[in-house]
Design an enzyme around this catalytic site. Structure first.
Site, PDB file in Angstrom:
ATOM      1  N   GLU A   6       0.852  -1.175  -0.215  1.00 55.44           N
ATOM      2  CA  GLU A   6       0.081  -0.123  -0.008  1.00 55.44           C
ATOM      3  C   GLU A   6       0.736   1.439  -0.019  1.00 55.44           C
ATOM      4  OE1 GLU A   6      -3.187  -0.916  -0.248  1.00 55.44           O
ATOM      5  OE2 GLU A   6      -2.557  -3.032  -0.126  1.00 55.44           O
ATOM      6  N   THR A  23       1.087   2.329  -8.474  1.00 60.49           N
ATOM      7  CA  THR A  23       1.015   3.795  -9.089  1.00 60.49           C
ATOM      8  C   THR A  23       1.843   4.602  -9.699  1.00 60.49           C
ATOM      9  OG1 THR A  23      -0.791   3.823  -7.318  1.00 60.49           O
ATOM     10  CG2 THR A  23      -0.340   5.745  -8.666  1.00 60.49           C
ATOM     11  N   ARG A  46      -7.340  -0.156  -7.299  1.00 52.41           N
ATOM     12  CA  ARG A  46      -6.483  -0.795  -6.441  1.00 52.41           C
ATOM     13  C   ARG A  46      -6.609  -2.297  -6.692  1.00 52.41           C
ATOM     14  NH1 ARG A  46      -2.599  -2.522  -4.992  1.00 52.41           N
ATOM     15  NH2 ARG A  46      -1.994  -3.090  -2.820  1.00 52.41           N
ATOM     16  N   ASP A  62       8.655  -3.720 -10.426  1.00 51.58           N
ATOM     17  CA  ASP A  62       7.946  -3.550  -9.196  1.00 51.58           C
ATOM     18  C   ASP A  62       7.311  -4.973  -8.779  1.00 51.58           C
ATOM     19  OD1 ASP A  62       5.856  -2.872  -7.545  1.00 51.58           O
ATOM     20  OD2 ASP A  62       4.317  -2.540  -8.860  1.00 51.58           O
ATOM     21  N   GLN A  90       3.670  -6.755   0.094  1.00 53.19           N
ATOM     22  CA  GLN A  90       2.928  -7.530   1.427  1.00 53.19           C
ATOM     23  C   GLN A  90       4.119  -8.599   2.004  1.00 53.19           C
ATOM     24  OE1 GLN A  90       0.540  -6.470  -0.880  1.00 53.19           O
ATOM     25  NE2 GLN A  90      -0.425  -5.232   0.899  1.00 53.19           N
TER      26      GLN A  90
END
Length: 357
Positions: free
Chosen positions: A48, A53, A182, A204, A208
């Site tokens: 998060e 993005t 998301r 990327d 988590q």
């Protein structure tokens, strides 16, 4: 013995085969040349933090953005975001002891607690009316104001407020919709582009905890590391472990990554991300809830300075500089400006390492 005449050589191949071989040799030479001029950027950070993005922004800035077909592929994700966000808010009522959802909206709220809602891939007219009614309900608004006490995506309000547009039959997600959509990153995602005569490759990987075991596979030949931190999440808990503060997780993770032997000679750039959300939150929630030694009050500049120093001090290599940028990943102009600065840093450091400066 003389040399075999290539014209009469039975092993030389046909004209088409020779042409195919020539093209393969040309591709190999090009690949070698590209590798020599390739910059590999590794995006790391906790879940998060906004890494995906940033990757989307690179596509928008350097690769002419998303085609209509690609944008349409996000419709289901956005519809799911709407449904699951309202489900998260409604489900938090029992946990937080909030029971002031108005009587006329209780049935609409109950719609989001059913198991059937989990299988909805589209926001139906019934769901649309429920979302619109609930988003005005004082009980739901109270729960939304306490979103730090449960798990809710940042873009919930954005999608609720755009619900009428999102459910139109001919809806095509906009650039801003895509940036706020998301979908949790699993595995490894790469994007490649050319800029200033250099081939850039951005990698990327999911943030988590269960995704981090894959990180080491990306550590080789990294030119620069971009570490993302969500500034606004200093009062939130991890999705995967609600006992752990998200900012504390980022601090621990950055200390480990920054001082990892793999990155002894690697440029490290930090994005203190979600600036827009942080600016609003710091007016109401003191950073002291996360760090006992913070004494700057509910002041944006003081809090940003504290976070910069907090992370930079974790670097134990006195020869390594940590470059810090405050970012808003959903703001294309901001990311374009910041990434231009990042490119300058990387090119300058590469030249210094090559003794060209």
């Amino acid at each position: 013995m003389g040399c075999i005449d290539s014209k009469n050589n039975p092993y030389a191949g046909s004209k088409d085969e020779k042409e195919a071989s020539r093209k393969i040799d040309e591709m190999i030479r090009k690949d070698r040349k590209d590798l020599e001029h390739e910059v590999k950027l590794l995006l790391l950070g906790a879940g998060e933090s906004g890494k995906s993005t940033i990757t989307k922004q690179m596509k928008i800035i350097h690769l002419k953005g998303f085609s209509k077909e690609e944008r349409l592929s996000y419709r289901d994700i956005i519809h799911s975001n709407v449904i699951m966000a309202m489900r998260a808010i409604v489900s938090a009522a029992d946990k937080l002891g909030v029971n002031n959802i108005t009587a006329e909206n209780k049935e609409k709220a109950a719609l989001f607690t059913t198991n059937e809602i989990l299988f909805e891939q589209k926001v139906t007219p019934e769901i649309t009316e429920a979302v619109k009614a609930l988003w005005k309900d004082p009980g739901i608004l109270e729960l939304y104001g306490r979103a730090n006490e449960y798990q809710l995506i940042d873009s919930a309000a954005y999608f609720f407020e755009n619900i009428d547009r999102i459910v139109e039959e001919d809806y095509v997600p906009t650039k801003d919709d895509l940036l706020r959509a998301r979908a949790r990153t699993t595995g490894i995602t790469e994007i490649a582009f050319h800029c200033r005569g250099v081939h850039w490759r951005m990698v990327d990987v999911g943030g988590q905890r269960n995704e981090r075991k894959k990180w080491i596979h990306c550590f080789q030949d990294v030119t620069a590391l971009i570490f993302c931190v969500a500034m606004s999440e200093y009062d939130l808990k991890l999705y995967e472990d609600e006992r752990v503060n998200r900012m504390h997780e980022s601090v621990t993770l950055f200390e480990e990554i920054c001082n990892c032997q793999w990155f002894n000679d690697t440029s490290v750039i930090m994005f203190l991300n979600k600036r827009d959300l942080f600016q609003e939150k710091i007016k109401k929630v003191d950073l002291k809830v996360c760090f006992d030694d913070y004494a700057g009050g509910k002041n944006y500049d003081n809090a940003v300075d504290y976070l910069k120093q907090k992370f930079v001090k974790l670097n134990r290599n006195q020869h390594k500089v940590i470059y810090v940028h405050v970012t808003c990943a959903t703001d294309t102009d901001n990311i374009r400006f910041v990434f231009n600065a990042v490119k300058d840093i990387i090119v300058r450091e590469s030249m210094q390492k090559s003794d060209l400066l």
